[in-house]
Design a protein around this motif. Structure first.
Motif, PDB file in Angstrom:
ATOM      1  N   LEU A   1      57.125 -30.436 -34.371  1.00  0.00           N
ATOM      2  CA  LEU A   1      57.076 -29.243 -33.522  1.00  0.00           C
ATOM      3  C   LEU A   1      55.647 -28.935 -33.076  1.00  0.00           C
ATOM      4  O   LEU A   1      55.419 -28.527 -31.938  1.00  0.00           O
ATOM      5  CB  LEU A   1      57.658 -28.045 -34.277  1.00  0.00           C
ATOM      6  CG  LEU A   1      59.170 -28.088 -34.518  1.00  0.00           C
ATOM      7  CD1 LEU A   1      59.606 -26.917 -35.388  1.00  0.00           C
ATOM      8  CD2 LEU A   1      59.942 -28.085 -33.204  1.00  0.00           C
ATOM      9  N   ILE A   2      54.691 -29.144 -33.953  1.00  0.00           N
ATOM     10  CA  ILE A   2      53.295 -28.895 -33.593  1.00  0.00           C
ATOM     11  C   ILE A   2      52.823 -29.907 -32.545  1.00  0.00           C
ATOM     12  O   ILE A   2      51.998 -29.589 -31.680  1.00  0.00           O
ATOM     13  CB  ILE A   2      52.404 -28.931 -34.850  1.00  0.00           C
ATOM     14  CG1 ILE A   2      52.704 -27.713 -35.732  1.00  0.00           C
ATOM     15  CG2 ILE A   2      50.924 -28.975 -34.487  1.00  0.00           C
ATOM     16  CD1 ILE A   2      51.992 -27.726 -37.068  1.00  0.00           C
ATOM     17  N   ALA A   3      53.369 -31.130 -32.605  1.00  0.00           N
ATOM     18  CA  ALA A   3      52.964 -32.181 -31.661  1.00  0.00           C
ATOM     19  C   ALA A   3      53.731 -32.121 -30.338  1.00  0.00           C
ATOM     20  O   ALA A   3      53.387 -32.835 -29.399  1.00  0.00           O
ATOM     21  CB  ALA A   3      53.159 -33.553 -32.303  1.00  0.00           C
TER      22      ALA A   3
ATOM     23  N   LEU B   1      64.103 -24.110 -30.288  1.00  0.00           N
ATOM     24  CA  LEU B   1      63.080 -23.089 -30.471  1.00  0.00           C
ATOM     25  C   LEU B   1      62.284 -22.862 -29.192  1.00  0.00           C
ATOM     26  O   LEU B   1      61.939 -23.819 -28.493  1.00  0.00           O
ATOM     27  CB  LEU B   1      62.093 -23.492 -31.572  1.00  0.00           C
ATOM     28  CG  LEU B   1      62.640 -23.880 -32.935  1.00  0.00           C
ATOM     29  CD1 LEU B   1      62.900 -25.392 -32.993  1.00  0.00           C
ATOM     30  CD2 LEU B   1      61.672 -23.494 -34.046  1.00  0.00           C
ATOM     31  N   ARG B   2      62.000 -21.600 -28.912  1.00  0.00           N
ATOM     32  CA  ARG B   2      61.059 -21.247 -27.858  1.00  0.00           C
ATOM     33  C   ARG B   2      59.675 -21.236 -28.506  1.00  0.00           C
ATOM     34  O   ARG B   2      59.340 -20.342 -29.286  1.00  0.00           O
ATOM     35  CB  ARG B   2      61.412 -19.885 -27.267  1.00  0.00           C
ATOM     36  CG  ARG B   2      60.788 -19.614 -25.917  1.00  0.00           C
ATOM     37  CD  ARG B   2      61.150 -18.233 -25.415  1.00  0.00           C
ATOM     38  NE  ARG B   2      62.573 -18.004 -25.279  1.00  0.00           N
ATOM     39  CZ  ARG B   2      63.302 -18.378 -24.227  1.00  0.00           C
ATOM     40  NH1 ARG B   2      62.715 -19.024 -23.233  1.00  0.00           N
ATOM     41  NH2 ARG B   2      64.597 -18.117 -24.175  1.00  0.00           N
ATOM     42  N   LEU B   3      58.865 -22.250 -28.217  1.00  0.00           N
ATOM     43  CA  LEU B   3      57.662 -22.477 -29.002  1.00  0.00           C
ATOM     44  C   LEU B   3      56.592 -21.405 -28.839  1.00  0.00           C
ATOM     45  O   LEU B   3      55.811 -21.183 -29.768  1.00  0.00           O
ATOM     46  CB  LEU B   3      57.077 -23.860 -28.686  1.00  0.00           C
ATOM     47  CG  LEU B   3      57.861 -25.046 -29.266  1.00  0.00           C
ATOM     48  CD1 LEU B   3      57.143 -26.347 -28.945  1.00  0.00           C
ATOM     49  CD2 LEU B   3      58.051 -24.908 -30.772  1.00  0.00           C
ATOM     50  N   ASP B   4      56.539 -20.739 -27.710  1.00  0.00           N
ATOM     51  CA  ASP B   4      55.510 -19.704 -27.578  1.00  0.00           C
ATOM     52  C   ASP B   4      55.723 -18.587 -28.588  1.00  0.00           C
ATOM     53  O   ASP B   4      54.779 -17.912 -29.007  1.00  0.00           O
ATOM     54  CB  ASP B   4      55.447 -19.158 -26.151  1.00  0.00           C
ATOM     55  CG  ASP B   4      56.757 -18.540 -25.681  1.00  0.00           C
ATOM     56  OD1 ASP B   4      57.774 -18.710 -26.377  1.00  0.00           O
ATOM     57  OD2 ASP B   4      56.760 -17.891 -24.617  1.00  0.00           O
ATOM     58  N   ARG B   5      56.979 -18.372 -28.995  1.00  0.00           N
ATOM     59  CA  ARG B   5      57.292 -17.360 -29.998  1.00  0.00           C
ATOM     60  C   ARG B   5      57.323 -17.927 -31.411  1.00  0.00           C
ATOM     61  O   ARG B   5      56.924 -17.247 -32.365  1.00  0.00           O
ATOM     62  CB  ARG B   5      58.659 -16.736 -29.676  1.00  0.00           C
ATOM     63  CG  ARG B   5      58.660 -15.821 -28.480  1.00  0.00           C
ATOM     64  CD  ARG B   5      58.112 -14.448 -28.836  1.00  0.00           C
ATOM     65  NE  ARG B   5      58.991 -13.767 -29.786  1.00  0.00           N
ATOM     66  CZ  ARG B   5      58.581 -12.960 -30.753  1.00  0.00           C
ATOM     67  NH1 ARG B   5      57.288 -12.747 -30.906  1.00  0.00           N
ATOM     68  NH2 ARG B   5      59.439 -12.362 -31.567  1.00  0.00           N
ATOM     69  N   CYS B   6      57.767 -19.154 -31.557  1.00  0.00           N
ATOM     70  CA  CYS B   6      58.018 -19.698 -32.888  1.00  0.00           C
ATOM     71  C   CYS B   6      56.872 -20.500 -33.486  1.00  0.00           C
ATOM     72  O   CYS B   6      56.766 -20.617 -34.711  1.00  0.00           O
ATOM     73  CB  CYS B   6      59.270 -20.585 -32.854  1.00  0.00           C
ATOM     74  SG  CYS B   6      60.799 -19.690 -32.490  1.00  0.00           S
ATOM     75  N   LEU B   7      56.010 -21.065 -32.638  1.00  0.00           N
ATOM     76  CA  LEU B   7      54.988 -21.973 -33.153  1.00  0.00           C
ATOM     77  C   LEU B   7      54.043 -21.322 -34.165  1.00  0.00           C
ATOM     78  O   LEU B   7      53.717 -21.943 -35.188  1.00  0.00           O
ATOM     79  CB  LEU B   7      54.198 -22.594 -32.003  1.00  0.00           C
ATOM     80  CG  LEU B   7      53.305 -23.776 -32.388  1.00  0.00           C
ATOM     81  CD1 LEU B   7      54.115 -24.890 -33.039  1.00  0.00           C
ATOM     82  CD2 LEU B   7      52.564 -24.308 -31.164  1.00  0.00           C
ATOM     83  N   PRO B   8      53.587 -20.081 -33.959  1.00  0.00           N
ATOM     84  CA  PRO B   8      52.735 -19.472 -34.987  1.00  0.00           C
ATOM     85  C   PRO B   8      53.430 -19.370 -36.345  1.00  0.00           C
ATOM     86  O   PRO B   8      52.774 -19.493 -37.387  1.00  0.00           O
ATOM     87  CB  PRO B   8      52.429 -18.077 -34.411  1.00  0.00           C
ATOM     88  CG  PRO B   8      52.568 -18.242 -32.931  1.00  0.00           C
ATOM     89  CD  PRO B   8      53.694 -19.225 -32.757  1.00  0.00           C
ATOM     90  N   LEU B   9      54.738 -19.153 -36.332  1.00  0.00           N
ATOM     91  CA  LEU B   9      55.492 -19.085 -37.587  1.00  0.00           C
ATOM     92  C   LEU B   9      55.734 -20.473 -38.160  1.00  0.00           C
ATOM     93  O   LEU B   9      55.712 -20.666 -39.381  1.00  0.00           O
ATOM     94  CB  LEU B   9      56.830 -18.374 -37.351  1.00  0.00           C
ATOM     95  CG  LEU B   9      56.717 -16.922 -36.887  1.00  0.00           C
ATOM     96  CD1 LEU B   9      58.066 -16.406 -36.436  1.00  0.00           C
ATOM     97  CD2 LEU B   9      56.161 -16.049 -38.000  1.00  0.00           C
ATOM     98  N   VAL B  10      55.971 -21.446 -37.288  1.00  0.00           N
ATOM     99  CA  VAL B  10      56.157 -22.830 -37.734  1.00  0.00           C
ATOM    100  C   VAL B  10      54.954 -23.292 -38.545  1.00  0.00           C
ATOM    101  O   VAL B  10      55.085 -23.968 -39.568  1.00  0.00           O
ATOM    102  CB  VAL B  10      56.377 -23.758 -36.523  1.00  0.00           C
ATOM    103  CG1 VAL B  10      56.248 -25.230 -36.921  1.00  0.00           C
ATOM    104  CG2 VAL B  10      57.745 -23.500 -35.892  1.00  0.00           C
ATOM    105  N   ARG B  11      53.759 -22.907 -38.103  1.00  0.00           N
ATOM    106  CA  ARG B  11      52.537 -23.304 -38.794  1.00  0.00           C
ATOM    107  C   ARG B  11      52.488 -22.762 -40.223  1.00  0.00           C
ATOM    108  O   ARG B  11      51.802 -23.311 -41.079  1.00  0.00           O
ATOM    109  CB  ARG B  11      51.310 -22.827 -38.019  1.00  0.00           C
ATOM    110  CG  ARG B  11      51.107 -23.536 -36.693  1.00  0.00           C
ATOM    111  CD  ARG B  11      49.875 -23.004 -35.978  1.00  0.00           C
ATOM    112  NE  ARG B  11      49.632 -23.719 -34.736  1.00  0.00           N
ATOM    113  CZ  ARG B  11      49.027 -24.893 -34.644  1.00  0.00           C
ATOM    114  NH1 ARG B  11      48.583 -25.470 -35.741  1.00  0.00           N
ATOM    115  NH2 ARG B  11      48.850 -25.468 -33.483  1.00  0.00           N
ATOM    116  N   GLN B  12      53.213 -21.675 -40.492  1.00  0.00           N
ATOM    117  CA  GLN B  12      53.186 -21.049 -41.815  1.00  0.00           C
ATOM    118  C   GLN B  12      54.268 -21.575 -42.757  1.00  0.00           C
ATOM    119  O   GLN B  12      54.271 -21.240 -43.943  1.00  0.00           O
ATOM    120  CB  GLN B  12      53.365 -19.541 -41.677  1.00  0.00           C
ATOM    121  CG  GLN B  12      52.312 -18.851 -40.842  1.00  0.00           C
ATOM    122  CD  GLN B  12      52.628 -17.379 -40.659  1.00  0.00           C
ATOM    123  OE1 GLN B  12      53.002 -16.672 -41.600  1.00  0.00           O
ATOM    124  NE2 GLN B  12      52.489 -16.903 -39.428  1.00  0.00           N
TER     125      GLN B  12
END
Length: 279
Positions: free
Chosen positions: A91-93, A178-189
């Protein structure tokens, strides 16, 4: 500009990134990739395989497909492994604004991707999961024992998560959009030692995400066998307690506590058995 800033900026590009975690899925990965390449979408597509250094030829097979179609990419991981960490890394990539996570064994139908994206856009959701337990779902890829186990796990998960997620029916799902603009900060955690990525993401978000579900037609595996084992069940127990304590207790401390508690139970049972033998 840092690599983190570049990645977060990349999610503004409209398109679909499909993340497929793999470990020894050489018998099914070609069919899964080829079916995804035939998805009907008006936006660019990438298929990102995150492989845990499979030894059955999966990486070489994916590379041969990628040489024929630039929409296919592979991340071959050496020295790190695990389903949750593979999903997180994929997801980060991802290079597009919408990401899909699905199994690489053929149990998730590519047609579900379009259904989930349509629901996300129509209801302006942040995350859509595929459920095996909605009214219109079909479960052909789970034994009765696995179905009963998943039902129990879902009931426990529902109890441990915020009330805004109580309407969901499958917290153990491996299919999500996932809508990454909303979820990516949480994915990182997300703690990659957790039991299920979707469950961990919901726990971290503390009810802040708008989440919906679509029914899945869950198919039998194309090849190989399930990787569910006692270690996965143990991780689930740790995740439940970790979430129920508002993530204040470290996972390691919970694990040590469970080991100690199980030792006490074994000792008490052993003592009771010995006393019964000599009475």
């Amino acid at each position: 500009m840092s690599s983190t800033s570049k990645q977060e900026g990349s999610t503004s590009h409209i398109g679909l990134s499909v993340v497929l975690p793999t470990f020894n899925e050489g018998g099914s990965i070609r069919q899964v990739i080829e079916s995804l390449l035939h998805l009907r979408t008006d936006h660019p597509l990438e298929i990102l395989i995150v492989d845990d250094d499979s030894r059955d030829g999966t990486p070489d097979l994916v590379r041969s497909l990628a040489r024929q179609d630039p929409r296919i990419r592979i991340i071959q991981r050496v020295g790190r492994s695990g389903l949750a960490s593979a999903i997180k890394e994929g997801l980060i990539a991802a290079i597009y604004s919408t990401a899909v996570v699905m199994d690489s064994d053929g149990q998730h139908e590519p047609a579900s991707v379009g259904e989930a994206v349509q629901l996300m856009d129509r209801e302006e959701l942040d995350l859509v999961a595929g459920s095996r337990f909605l009214n219109n779902s079909e479960i052909r890829g789970l034994s009765d024992r696995r179905t009963d186990g998943s039902t129990l796990a879902n009931n426990l998960a529902r109890w441990s998560l915020p009330g805004s997620y109580r309407h969901l029916s499958d917290y153990m799902s491996g299919f999500m959009v996932l809508r990454l603009d909303r979820c990516l900060p949480l994915v990182r955690q997300v703690d990659v030692n957790g039991f299920k990525f979707f469950y961990e993401l919901l726990a971290i978000s503390r009810g802040r995400l708008k989440v919906g579900e679509i029914p899945l037609r869950f198919q039998p595996r194309l090849h190989g066998s399930s990787k569910l084992d006692l270690a996965v069940i143990w991780d689930f127990m740790v995740s439940l307690i970790h979430t129920a304590t508002l993530r204040l207790l470290p996972r390691r401390a919970i694990s040590f506590g469970l080991v100690g508690a199980s030792g006490v139970v074994v000792q008490l049972l052993s003592t009771a058995l010995l006393m019964s033998l000599f009475n």
